[in-house]
Design an enzyme around this catalytic site. Structure first.
Site, mmCIF file in Angstrom:
data_model
loop_
_atom_site.group_PDB
_atom_site.id
_atom_site.type_symbol
_atom_site.label_atom_id
_atom_site.label_comp_id
_atom_site.label_asym_id
_atom_site.label_seq_id
_atom_site.Cartn_x
_atom_site.Cartn_y
_atom_site.Cartn_z
ATOM 1 N N LYS A 104 0.901 -1.166 0.011
ATOM 2 C CA LYS A 104 0.037 0.094 0.132
ATOM 3 C C LYS A 104 0.801 1.234 0.005
ATOM 4 C CE LYS A 104 -2.381 2.785 2.697
ATOM 5 N NZ LYS A 104 -3.086 2.869 4.056
ATOM 6 N N GLY A 165 -6.977 9.219 11.124
ATOM 7 C CA GLY A 165 -7.202 9.277 12.395
ATOM 8 C C GLY A 165 -8.086 10.508 12.762
ATOM 9 N N ALA A 191 -9.147 5.402 5.763
ATOM 10 C CA ALA A 191 -8.995 6.811 6.581
ATOM 11 C C ALA A 191 -10.235 7.472 6.713
ATOM 12 C CB ALA A 191 -7.836 7.658 6.059
ATOM 13 N N GLY A 192 -10.369 7.715 7.983
ATOM 14 C CA GLY A 192 -11.409 8.921 8.347
ATOM 15 C C GLY A 192 -12.780 8.250 9.071
ATOM 16 N N ASN A 213 -7.820 1.827 11.144
ATOM 17 C CA ASN A 213 -7.019 1.446 12.360
ATOM 18 C C ASN A 213 -7.688 2.482 13.529
ATOM 19 O OD1 ASN A 213 -3.345 1.334 12.618
ATOM 20 N ND2 ASN A 213 -5.182 1.273 14.086
ATOM 21 N N THR A 214 -7.543 3.667 13.475
ATOM 22 C CA THR A 214 -7.852 4.467 14.676
ATOM 23 C C THR A 214 -9.174 4.110 15.321
ATOM 24 O OG1 THR A 214 -6.232 6.135 13.852
ATOM 25 C CG2 THR A 214 -7.690 6.765 15.951
#
Lengths: 261, 67
Positions: A104, A165, A191-192, A213-214
């Site tokens: 990635k 994040g 993301a987001g 992830n976050t």
């Protein structure tokens, strides 16, 4: 009954994946919590970072001891790279460490927003593709840039839903939908995502998957959130495949009017 | 001779191979990758690659990371 049909999968680099939830392996309390959350998420692909080994303490726990690279597909990413050359160096090392070509790519443009630097991303993708890498690519939600990356030969397009994040959810569903409609390779929101409904929205837009992830790692109970995300991704996917009802301006009764007393 | 490993200067005997260095450092060669003077050293070449004075080495592995 399985909520998702057995023949529903997405394919990158010749490999089929049934789970449409991809998870990161950063920000967890420890590797054990990470492994437990991963198990609960049902994810088959995990993103990993490439960093220097601890020369002074080689006995520190290693990720591979907790998350089996034979069971999960390690997707090395270039998080933290701000130039083409940093990203190239990182992924060449990753290929040697992991022994495979699927990566990635992300080249960041700015510390504050971690927004992708598209000119550098495109330059890096060009070199990687020439070197035989299979490139999944983090990008802005600009359909034109996404198309450029697809035409170059990237194997998956990964527009951000919101800054990395941030947990703000899908900020530009119109663009995400346009990218989904124009692409013939998998499109994954990267993301987001902040909570389960955000993941469901991404999937209802027709995305092939969601990477996060976050949202899991920073939940108060990461393992329960991993489970919630699994359900949300499956629900969103099913809703997309089922085809939502049309929106109407006014009410339409669900019970027949005939025979009313 | 002096070499630099992950930004730290260290000493190595003349005629040390990459493989020997990894053993000395107690690193499992299956879990890492090595870059020598900005060039990747293939795992198959650890044995035959001899370190030279002034070499800059980066030894990396996979750690947890997201985006």
């Amino acid at each position: 009954m399985n909520t998702i049909a057995d023949d529903d999968y997405f394919e990158v680099a010749g490999r089929k994946f049934r789970s449409r939830l991809l998870v990161g392996t950063g920000k967890y309390k420890d590797y054990q919590q990470n492994a437990d959350a991963l198990e609960a998420s049902g994810a088959e692909i995990v993103t990993v970072a490439v960093r220097r080994v601890n020369v002074t303490d080689p006995d520190q726990p290693m990720l591979v001891d907790f998350i089996d690279p034979k069971k999960y597909t390690y997707l090395p990413n270039t998080a933290g790279c701000f130039t083409r050359d940093d990203a190239l160096r990182t992924l060449r090392l990753a290929r040697e460490a992991g022994g495979w070509n699927l990566v990635k790519l992300e080249v960041l443009g700015d510390q504050k927003t971690l927004y992708p630097n598209m000119p550098e991303t495109i330059k890096a993708a060009e070199v990687l593709l020439n070197e035989g890498f299979e490139v999944m690519v983090y990008c802005s939600d600009d359909p034109i840039q996404a198309k450029v990356l697809e035409d170059m030969g990237c194997c998956a397009i990964m527009p951000l839903g919101a800054p990395i994040g941030s947990g703000l959810g899908i900020q530009n569903p119109v663009n995400i939908r346009i990218i989904v409609e124009q692409s013939s390779v998998p499109v994954l929101v990267d993301a987001g995502v902040g909570t389960a409904s955000d993941a469901a929205i991404a999937m209802e837009l027709g995305c092939d998957g969601v990477l996060m992830n976050t949202a899991i790692a920073e939940a108060k109970d990461p393992i329960r959130m991993a489970r919630a995300m699994k359900a949300a991704v499956e629900a969103g996917r099913d809703a997309y495949l089922a085809g939502r009802m049309a929106r109407r301006k006014y009410a339409d009764p669900s019970s027949p009017l005939a025979g009313l007393i | 001779m002096r070499i630099t490993v992950n930004g730290k200067e260290t000493f190595a005997e003349e005629g040390t191979s990459v493989q020997e260095l990894l053993v000395q450092m107690r690193l499992d060669s299956r879990k890492i990758a090595v870059e020598r003077n900005l060039e990747i050293v293939a795992k198959s070449a650890y044995q035959s690659t001899m370190l030279e004075d002034g070499d800059q080495l980066e030894i990396v592995h996979f750690i947890g990371g997201g985006q």
